[in-house]
Design a protein around this motif. Structure first.
Motif, PDB file in Angstrom:
ATOM      1  N   GLY A   1       0.763  -1.243   0.000  1.00 57.70           N
ATOM      2  CA  GLY A   1       0.000   0.000   0.000  1.00 57.70           C
ATOM      3  C   GLY A   1       0.788   1.284   0.000  1.00 57.70           C
ATOM      4  N   PHE A   2       2.098   1.233   0.086  1.00 54.45           N
ATOM      5  CA  PHE A   2       2.878   2.471   0.048  1.00 54.45           C
ATOM      6  C   PHE A   2       2.870   3.056  -1.360  1.00 54.45           C
ATOM      7  CE2 PHE A   2       4.449   0.904   4.038  1.00 54.45           C
ATOM      8  CZ  PHE A   2       4.796   2.040   4.744  1.00 54.45           C
ATOM      9  N   GLN A   3       2.808   4.375  -1.425  1.00 50.31           N
ATOM     10  CA  GLN A   3       2.867   5.069  -2.703  1.00 50.31           C
ATOM     11  C   GLN A   3       3.936   6.146  -2.624  1.00 50.31           C
ATOM     12  OE1 GLN A   3       1.170   4.256  -5.461  1.00 50.31           O
ATOM     13  NE2 GLN A   3       0.194   2.557  -4.349  1.00 50.31           N
ATOM     14  N   PRO A   4       4.517   6.505  -3.762  1.00 53.47           N
ATOM     15  CA  PRO A   4       5.493   7.600  -3.741  1.00 53.47           C
ATOM     16  C   PRO A   4       4.850   8.896  -3.264  1.00 53.47           C
ATOM     17  CG  PRO A   4       5.606   6.395  -5.809  1.00 53.47           C
ATOM     18  CD  PRO A   4       4.382   5.900  -5.094  1.00 53.47           C
ATOM     19  N   THR A   5       5.589   9.674  -2.531  1.00 53.43           N
ATOM     20  CA  THR A   5       5.107  10.986  -2.107  1.00 53.43           C
ATOM     21  C   THR A   5       6.288  11.929  -2.008  1.00 53.43           C
ATOM     22  OG1 THR A   5       3.940  12.230  -0.385  1.00 53.43           O
ATOM     23  CG2 THR A   5       5.262  10.384   0.347  1.00 53.43           C
ATOM     24  N   VAL A   6       6.039  13.173  -2.339  1.00 56.22           N
ATOM     25  CA  VAL A   6       7.088  14.186  -2.275  1.00 56.22           C
ATOM     26  C   VAL A   6       7.094  14.810  -0.888  1.00 56.22           C
ATOM     27  CG1 VAL A   6       7.858  16.392  -3.239  1.00 56.22           C
ATOM     28  CG2 VAL A   6       6.917  14.627  -4.732  1.00 56.22           C
ATOM     29  N   GLN A   7       8.252  15.074  -0.358  1.00 57.47           N
ATOM     30  CA  GLN A   7       8.341  15.712   0.954  1.00 57.47           C
ATOM     31  C   GLN A   7       7.966  17.181   0.835  1.00 57.47           C
ATOM     32  OE1 GLN A   7      12.209  15.598   2.726  1.00 57.47           O
ATOM     33  NE2 GLN A   7      11.524  16.475   4.657  1.00 57.47           N
ATOM     34  N   ASP A   8       6.957  17.591   1.604  1.00 59.86           N
ATOM     35  CA  ASP A   8       6.558  18.997   1.595  1.00 59.86           C
ATOM     36  C   ASP A   8       7.563  19.785   2.432  1.00 59.86           C
ATOM     37  OD1 ASP A   8       5.089  21.181   0.949  1.00 59.86           O
ATOM     38  OD2 ASP A   8       3.574  20.898   2.494  1.00 59.86           O
ATOM     39  N   SER A   9       8.302  20.660   1.786  1.00 59.19           N
ATOM     40  CA  SER A   9       9.427  21.321   2.442  1.00 59.19           C
ATOM     41  C   SER A   9       9.448  22.805   2.093  1.00 59.19           C
ATOM     42  CB  SER A   9      10.734  20.681   1.989  1.00 59.19           C
ATOM     43  OG  SER A   9      10.894  20.878   0.588  1.00 59.19           O
ATOM     44  N   LYS A  10      10.322  23.531   2.783  1.00 61.12           N
ATOM     45  CA  LYS A  10      10.461  24.953   2.478  1.00 61.12           C
ATOM     46  C   LYS A  10      11.014  25.155   1.067  1.00 61.12           C
ATOM     47  CE  LYS A  10      14.947  25.082   4.849  1.00 61.12           C
ATOM     48  NZ  LYS A  10      15.678  25.617   6.021  1.00 61.12           N
ATOM     49  N   GLU A  11      11.817  24.203   0.585  1.00 64.36           N
ATOM     50  CA  GLU A  11      12.337  24.308  -0.774  1.00 64.36           C
ATOM     51  C   GLU A  11      11.214  24.166  -1.804  1.00 64.36           C
ATOM     52  OE1 GLU A  11      13.556  22.300   1.521  1.00 64.36           O
ATOM     53  OE2 GLU A  11      15.629  22.920   1.894  1.00 64.36           O
ATOM     54  N   LEU A  12      10.341  23.190  -1.566  1.00 66.49           N
ATOM     55  CA  LEU A  12       9.227  22.987  -2.492  1.00 66.49           C
ATOM     56  C   LEU A  12       8.280  24.188  -2.449  1.00 66.49           C
ATOM     57  CD1 LEU A  12       8.451  20.646  -4.394  1.00 66.49           C
ATOM     58  CD2 LEU A  12       6.856  19.851  -2.647  1.00 66.49           C
ATOM     59  N   TRP A  13       8.031  24.707  -1.257  1.00 65.45           N
ATOM     60  CA  TRP A  13       7.175  25.896  -1.121  1.00 65.45           C
ATOM     61  C   TRP A  13       7.797  27.069  -1.884  1.00 65.45           C
ATOM     62  CZ3 TRP A  13       7.402  30.899   0.638  1.00 65.45           C
ATOM     63  CH2 TRP A  13       6.180  31.541   0.883  1.00 65.45           C
ATOM     64  N   ALA A  14       9.107  27.250  -1.747  1.00 58.28           N
ATOM     65  CA  ALA A  14       9.794  28.351  -2.422  1.00 58.28           C
ATOM     66  C   ALA A  14       9.683  28.229  -3.938  1.00 58.28           C
ATOM     67  CB  ALA A  14      11.259  28.391  -1.995  1.00 58.28           C
ATOM     68  N   THR A  15       9.678  26.995  -4.440  1.00 54.83           N
ATOM     69  CA  THR A  15       9.505  26.791  -5.884  1.00 54.83           C
ATOM     70  C   THR A  15       8.152  27.322  -6.343  1.00 54.83           C
ATOM     71  OG1 THR A  15      10.887  24.808  -5.786  1.00 54.83           O
ATOM     72  CG2 THR A  15       9.477  25.046  -7.702  1.00 54.83           C
ATOM     73  N   GLU A  16       7.110  27.010  -5.565  1.00 57.39           N
ATOM     74  CA  GLU A  16       5.775  27.492  -5.917  1.00 57.39           C
ATOM     75  C   GLU A  16       5.673  29.006  -5.731  1.00 57.39           C
ATOM     76  OE1 GLU A  16       3.292  25.389  -7.278  1.00 57.39           O
ATOM     77  OE2 GLU A  16       5.177  24.294  -7.420  1.00 57.39           O
ATOM     78  N   ARG A  17       6.350  29.513  -4.700  1.00 57.02           N
ATOM     79  CA  ARG A  17       6.321  30.971  -4.474  1.00 57.02           C
ATOM     80  C   ARG A  17       6.939  31.717  -5.670  1.00 57.02           C
ATOM     81  NH1 ARG A  17       6.104  35.479  -4.560  1.00 57.02           N
ATOM     82  NH2 ARG A  17       6.303  37.096  -2.936  1.00 57.02           N
ATOM     83  N   THR A  18       7.966  31.127  -6.256  1.00 55.72           N
ATOM     84  CA  THR A  18       8.576  31.712  -7.452  1.00 55.72           C
ATOM     85  C   THR A  18       7.575  31.772  -8.593  1.00 55.72           C
ATOM     86  OG1 THR A  18      10.750  30.855  -6.806  1.00 55.72           O
ATOM     87  CG2 THR A  18      10.469  31.484  -9.108  1.00 55.72           C
ATOM     88  N   LYS A  19       6.809  30.703  -8.769  1.00 53.05           N
ATOM     89  CA  LYS A  19       5.786  30.675  -9.824  1.00 53.05           C
ATOM     90  C   LYS A  19       4.766  31.787  -9.627  1.00 53.05           C
ATOM     91  CE  LYS A  19       5.819  25.634 -10.510  1.00 53.05           C
ATOM     92  NZ  LYS A  19       4.978  24.424 -10.332  1.00 53.05           N
ATOM     93  N   ALA A  20       4.361  32.003  -8.382  1.00 52.75           N
ATOM     94  CA  ALA A  20       3.351  33.024  -8.097  1.00 52.75           C
ATOM     95  C   ALA A  20       3.812  34.389  -8.585  1.00 52.75           C
ATOM     96  CB  ALA A  20       3.065  33.060  -6.594  1.00 52.75           C
ATOM     97  N   ALA A  21       5.100  34.649  -8.447  1.00 54.85           N
ATOM     98  CA  ALA A  21       5.650  35.941  -8.863  1.00 54.85           C
ATOM     99  C   ALA A  21       5.788  36.038 -10.381  1.00 54.85           C
ATOM    100  CB  ALA A  21       7.001  36.164  -8.194  1.00 54.85           C
ATOM    101  N   LEU A  22       5.976  34.911 -11.052  1.00 54.17           N
ATOM    102  CA  LEU A  22       6.232  34.920 -12.492  1.00 54.17           C
ATOM    103  C   LEU A  22       4.952  34.880 -13.328  1.00 54.17           C
ATOM    104  CD1 LEU A  22       9.254  32.424 -12.665  1.00 54.17           C
ATOM    105  CD2 LEU A  22       9.331  34.914 -12.882  1.00 54.17           C
ATOM    106  N   LEU A  23       3.882  34.329 -12.768  1.00 50.19           N
ATOM    107  CA  LEU A  23       2.683  34.089 -13.571  1.00 50.19           C
ATOM    108  C   LEU A  23       1.820  35.323 -13.790  1.00 50.19           C
ATOM    109  CD1 LEU A  23       1.633  30.614 -12.144  1.00 50.19           C
ATOM    110  CD2 LEU A  23       2.223  31.109 -14.523  1.00 50.19           C
ATOM    111  N   GLY A  24       1.972  36.332 -12.953  1.00 55.65           N
ATOM    112  CA  GLY A  24       1.170  37.548 -13.115  1.00 55.65           C
ATOM    113  C   GLY A  24      -0.319  37.274 -13.004  1.00 55.65           C
ATOM    114  N   LYS A  25      -1.086  37.821 -13.942  1.00 56.79           N
ATOM    115  CA  LYS A  25      -2.556  37.671 -13.919  1.00 56.79           C
ATOM    116  C   LYS A  25      -3.004  36.217 -14.073  1.00 56.79           C
ATOM    117  CE  LYS A  25      -4.248  41.924 -13.687  1.00 56.79           C
ATOM    118  NZ  LYS A  25      -5.174  42.330 -12.594  1.00 56.79           N
TER     119      LYS A  25
END
Length: 357
Positions: free
Chosen positions: A43-67
């Motif tokens: 029953g184990f499935q792959p999962t990504v560790q939710d980390s400050k690095e992963l959050w920072a990646t998404e935060r970068t997207k927020a700044a680049l995507l604009g509207k």
């Protein structure tokens, strides 16, 4: 002649060494494959560790995507209850998941409000008591600081995060977090290990599989955590006994009545996003059972959420007003992963009716 004999002798051990190395690598790959298949079998499935690095990646997207950005801010409900693929398909925007499980969200909203590149749509979830400014810091502050000081302008951490997430998203072994010292004994002993009920995707969407938890103890623990007080479970012989003890404990403190001035800070953040052309909506996500009873007793809607909604320029959306969002909540607070798509579809429909999209 001497030279030829010497070279031949050197080559033979080197070839043998190469064969040994290749054989060792093949055995290692085989063992890892067996362990990976066994973990998936139980029953184990792959999962990504939710980390400050992963959050920072998404935060970068927020700044680049604009509207084009649809930025999600909040806590575990925003991270667990919303399906990003459905959100993207239904809105035509690009979701960016910035919610942080078990954390305050005002620091994230303040960071977005201070960034002139944030011009998209922001959806915020959270309990009404989290809408009031606080002096203490938590994990959200730590992750924001990391983004600005150690991630935003550097290449190496971005590459490292990309590589780590690529490995984590296909490896159940990596996700299991098992120590190598007792990995084998755990895998061959029935019932020795159980899959985690939470999993995270590379885009930080989290899924909760409540079929993997022990009920009703899981629900009881969630209620006690929200209550923040202990009750004598030795006195509990039925569900009614437990509910009575929780209500008795709850009534030892008075409900909180909020004044409009207490929302001045969040309203100021809201105004900054609106003034540069962005959109922002606050969503009160569904709760059920004793979780709802605790929240409603401590922050009665008419003295909490309704006060905030009456004094905010943002769009406000309370799920209590939408029967279509009345889904089962296994722990009283979050959706099971199987209901996320249907819930998100209904949520988008309600938000469209409010002209969020």
């Amino acid at each position: 002649m001497h030279s030829y004999t010497s070279n031949s002798s050197d080559r033979l051990p080197q070839q043998a060494l190469k064969r040994s190395v290749l054989a060792g690598m093949a055995i290692a790959v085989l063992l890892l494959t067996v362990v990976e298949l066994r973990l998936r079998q139980i029953g184990f499935q792959p999962t990504v560790q939710d980390s400050k690095e992963l959050w920072a990646t998404e935060r970068t997207k927020a700044a680049l995507l604009g509207k084009q950005a649809l930025i999600l801010v909040g806590d575990s409900r925003m991270q667990l209850d919303v399906d990003l693929d459905v959100l993207a398909a239904a809105t035509g925007l690009t979701p960016v998941q910035l919610a942080i499980d078990g954390s305050e969200f005002l620091p994230v909203l303040a960071d977005l409000a201070a960034d002139d590149s944030i011009t998209g749509t922001v959806l915020v979830s959270g309990d009404v008591w989290k809408l009031v400014e606080k002096s203490h810091t938590d994990r959200a502050n730590e992750w924001i600081s990391f983004y600005h000081k150690e991630y935003k302008d550097l290449v190496a951490p971005k590459l490292e995060t990309l590589l780590k997430s690529r490995v984590q998203q296909w490896s159940a072994l990596y996700a299991s977090g098992m120590p190598a010292s007792d990995l084998l004994i755990r895998l061959i002993t029935p019932g020795k290990v159980r899959p985690l009920y939470l999993s995270t995707k590379p885009n930080r969407q989290r899924d909760a599989d409540y079929q993997l938890v022990d009920q009703p103890m899981f629900y009881i623990q969630r209620v006690l955590r929200n209550l923040g007080q202990t009750v004598d479970l030795a006195k509990v012989a039925s569900q009614a006994d437990f509910e009575r003890l929780v209500i008795d404990a709850l009534q030892q403190s008075a409900p909180t009545h909020y004044a409009p001035e207490q929302f001045f800070y969040v309203n100021r953040l809201t105004d900054r996003i609106l003034e540069r052309g962005g959109k922002i909506a606050f969503i009160n996500f569904p709760m059920a059972g004793l979780i709802f009873a605790i929240d409603e007793y401590r922050s009665p809607r008419e003295f909490g959420w309704d006060v905030f909604a009456a004094h905010s320029r943002a769009i406000t959306f309370n799920s209590q007003d939408y029967p279509a969002l009345n889904f089962a909540l296994p722990d009283g607070s979050h959706l099971d992963m199987r209901d996320k798509q249907a819930f998100t579809t209904q949520l988008v429909s309600g938000l469209k009716a409010k002209a969020v999209f």
